[in-house]
Write a protein that holds these residues in place. Structure first.
Motif, PDB file in Angstrom:
ATOM      1  N   TYR A  91     112.260  12.163  58.311  1.00 30.74           N
ATOM      2  CA  TYR A  91     111.420  12.296  57.119  1.00 30.74           C
ATOM      3  C   TYR A  91     110.293  13.290  57.395  1.00 30.74           C
ATOM      4  N   LEU A  92     110.143  14.246  56.461  1.00 29.40           N
ATOM      5  CA  LEU A  92     109.180  15.322  56.661  1.00 29.40           C
ATOM      6  C   LEU A  92     107.748  14.829  56.485  1.00 29.40           C
ATOM      7  N   ALA A  93     106.906  15.151  57.473  1.00 33.38           N
ATOM      8  CA  ALA A  93     105.509  14.723  57.453  1.00 33.38           C
ATOM      9  C   ALA A  93     104.550  15.865  57.169  1.00 33.38           C
ATOM     10  N   ASP A  94     104.909  17.089  57.548  1.00 30.76           N
ATOM     11  CA  ASP A  94     103.989  18.222  57.358  1.00 30.76           C
ATOM     12  C   ASP A  94     104.759  19.519  57.537  1.00 30.76           C
ATOM     13  N   GLN A 154      96.663  10.034  63.510  1.00 25.15           N
ATOM     14  CA  GLN A 154      96.634  11.204  62.634  1.00 25.15           C
ATOM     15  C   GLN A 154      97.645  12.234  63.101  1.00 25.15           C
ATOM     16  N   ILE A 155      98.089  13.074  62.161  1.00 23.22           N
ATOM     17  CA  ILE A 155      99.014  14.161  62.478  1.00 23.22           C
ATOM     18  C   ILE A 155      98.301  15.510  62.419  1.00 23.22           C
ATOM     19  N   GLU A 156      97.449  15.679  61.433  1.00 25.13           N
ATOM     20  CA  GLU A 156      96.732  16.945  61.269  1.00 25.13           C
ATOM     21  C   GLU A 156      95.921  17.262  62.523  1.00 25.13           C
ATOM     22  N   GLY A 157      96.020  18.512  62.955  1.00 21.73           N
ATOM     23  CA  GLY A 157      95.237  18.958  64.107  1.00 21.73           C
ATOM     24  C   GLY A 157      95.847  18.638  65.456  1.00 21.73           C
ATOM     25  N   THR A 158      97.091  18.139  65.462  1.00 18.20           N
ATOM     26  CA  THR A 158      97.701  17.788  66.753  1.00 18.20           C
ATOM     27  C   THR A 158      98.831  18.753  67.140  1.00 18.20           C
ATOM     28  N   ASP A 159      98.877  19.935  66.499  1.00 16.91           N
ATOM     29  CA  ASP A 159      99.989  20.848  66.748  1.00 16.91           C
ATOM     30  C   ASP A 159      99.917  21.549  68.089  1.00 16.91           C
ATOM     31  N   GLN A 160      98.871  21.300  68.880  1.00 16.48           N
ATOM     32  CA  GLN A 160      98.793  21.817  70.245  1.00 16.48           C
ATOM     33  C   GLN A 160      99.025  20.705  71.273  1.00 16.48           C
ATOM     34  N   GLY A 161      99.291  19.522  70.781  1.00 16.49           N
ATOM     35  CA  GLY A 161      99.547  18.416  71.677  1.00 16.49           C
ATOM     36  C   GLY A 161      98.296  17.913  72.373  1.00 16.49           C
ATOM     37  N   PHE A 162      98.496  17.157  73.458  1.00 18.14           N
ATOM     38  CA  PHE A 162      97.413  16.571  74.246  1.00 18.14           C
ATOM     39  C   PHE A 162      97.720  16.775  75.721  1.00 18.14           C
ATOM     40  N   PRO A 163      96.709  16.826  76.585  1.00 17.96           N
ATOM     41  CA  PRO A 163      96.978  16.909  78.027  1.00 17.96           C
ATOM     42  C   PRO A 163      97.934  15.798  78.451  1.00 17.96           C
ATOM     43  N   ALA A 164      98.994  16.200  79.122  1.00 20.52           N
ATOM     44  CA  ALA A 164     100.062  15.253  79.433  1.00 20.52           C
ATOM     45  C   ALA A 164      99.617  14.186  80.425  1.00 20.52           C
ATOM     46  N   ILE A 165     100.041  12.975  80.163  1.00 18.09           N
ATOM     47  CA  ILE A 165      99.853  11.844  81.073  1.00 18.09           C
ATOM     48  C   ILE A 165     101.216  11.521  81.664  1.00 18.09           C
ATOM     49  N   PRO A 166     101.338  11.501  82.993  1.00 17.74           N
ATOM     50  CA  PRO A 166     102.645  11.212  83.596  1.00 17.74           C
ATOM     51  C   PRO A 166     103.199   9.872  83.101  1.00 17.74           C
TER      52      PRO A 166
END
Length: 295
Positions: free
Chosen positions: A98-101, A136-148
């Motif tokens: 399902y399309l979110a953005d 939230q979805i907006e503003g997360t298109d660069q992801g987050f620093p990865a946690i192992p």
């Protein structure tokens, strides 16, 4: 002189033999055709321009190029073997998201439908905690620093010394299925069944250790503002989560009762034909070789 005739009966063993031969080997189709719908086991996003970033358990998955034309790729899998009979023969597979953005903002969202492809992953990957709890979805298109051990563009499991053989994920070049995705937020998009998609799921069922799921690629992922965002299995509305519809049939198997009867029949037939000697005349179990006339 009186002649007494004895009515001969069919040997019991022969009856079992005939029944056994008649039933043995008959297949049973079980429940016949069936359909099951599975929710996703894992959904993650990896980022080309942020090789140490990830969305391991966030509410959405990004697929395609960002404003600078840097690709995002989605990883998704389903637990096939735990939910289908081992003897299932897969006849159809459909993936629905399902399309979110849509890429772009402020009325300049990408208006061109984009082809999103499914490719079977050949390398396994972890479902790490990166973005766990994010809503939230907006503003997360660069992801987050990865946690192992979340997956990243470079690693199947971040900081676990388990890199992809090829940055961006290890997958088969052959497209298993594809679909055009437009701009209708909340709309369902389905990757229809193909022989390749059916073969993927059959292989995942037959050899569960090879089930690494699929990577979702945008055919124009290097073009700016082409990404599509889909709700993941972590989205709070369960009706909008990914689902995989699988149609299958059960492979024919011998009837256990028929196998038993077949064995009994063989034993009975062997007993029927076994000769024995009694009082100087040859006797077969179930009949006498010479006619007896009593006076």
């Amino acid at each position: 002189m009186q002649c007494h005739s004895t009515r001969r009966r069919a040997p019991p063993g022969l009856a079992f033999a005939v029944l056994g031969f008649a039933l043995a080997g008959l297949p049973v189709a079980g429940v016949g055709a069936a359909t099951i719908t599975l929710g996703a086991g894992k959904v993650s996003t990896i980022f080309e321009n942020q090789p140490t970033h990830s969305i391991g358990r966030g509410p959405a998955v990004f697929i395609g190029g960002d404003a600078d034309g840097s690709p995002r790729r989605g990883l998704i899998d389903f637990n096939i073997a735990a939910n289908l009979p081992a003897t299932a023969v897969i006849t159809g597979v459909e993936l629905t998201l399902y399309l979110a953005d849509v890429a772009g903002a402020g009325g300049s969202e990408d208006a061109t439908p984009r082809t999103i492809e499914l490719h079977r992953l050949t390398g396994n990957w972890a479902h790490g905690p990166t973005a766990l709890g994010v809503t939230q979805i907006e503003g997360t298109d660069q992801g987050f620093p990865a946690i192992p051990p979340s997956p990243t563009w470079l690693d199947r499991r971040y900081l676990q010394n388990q890199p992809w053989a090829t940055p961006g994920g290890d997958f088969q070049p052959l497209t298993s299925a594809s679909t055009l995705v437009g701009q209708a937020i909340g709309a369902a998009y389905t990757w229809a069944s193909t022989p390749e998609l059916v073969a993927d799921v059959q292989a995942m069922l037959n050899a569960p250790s090879t089930n690494n799921g699929w990577v979702l690629l945008n055919a124009e992922e290097w073009s700016p503002d082409t990404y599509r965002v889909f709700y993941s299995q972590a989205w709070d509305d369960t009706a909008l989560r990914p689902r995989l519809k699988i149609s299958y049939e059960l492979a024919a198997v011998p009837l256990p009762a028929a196998v038993w009867l077949f064995g009994v029949g063989l034993l009975g037939l062997a007993g029927t034909l076994r000769p024995s000697t009694s009082s100087g005349r040859t006797v077969f179990k179930g009949r006498v070789n010479n006619s007896e006339m009593k006076s």
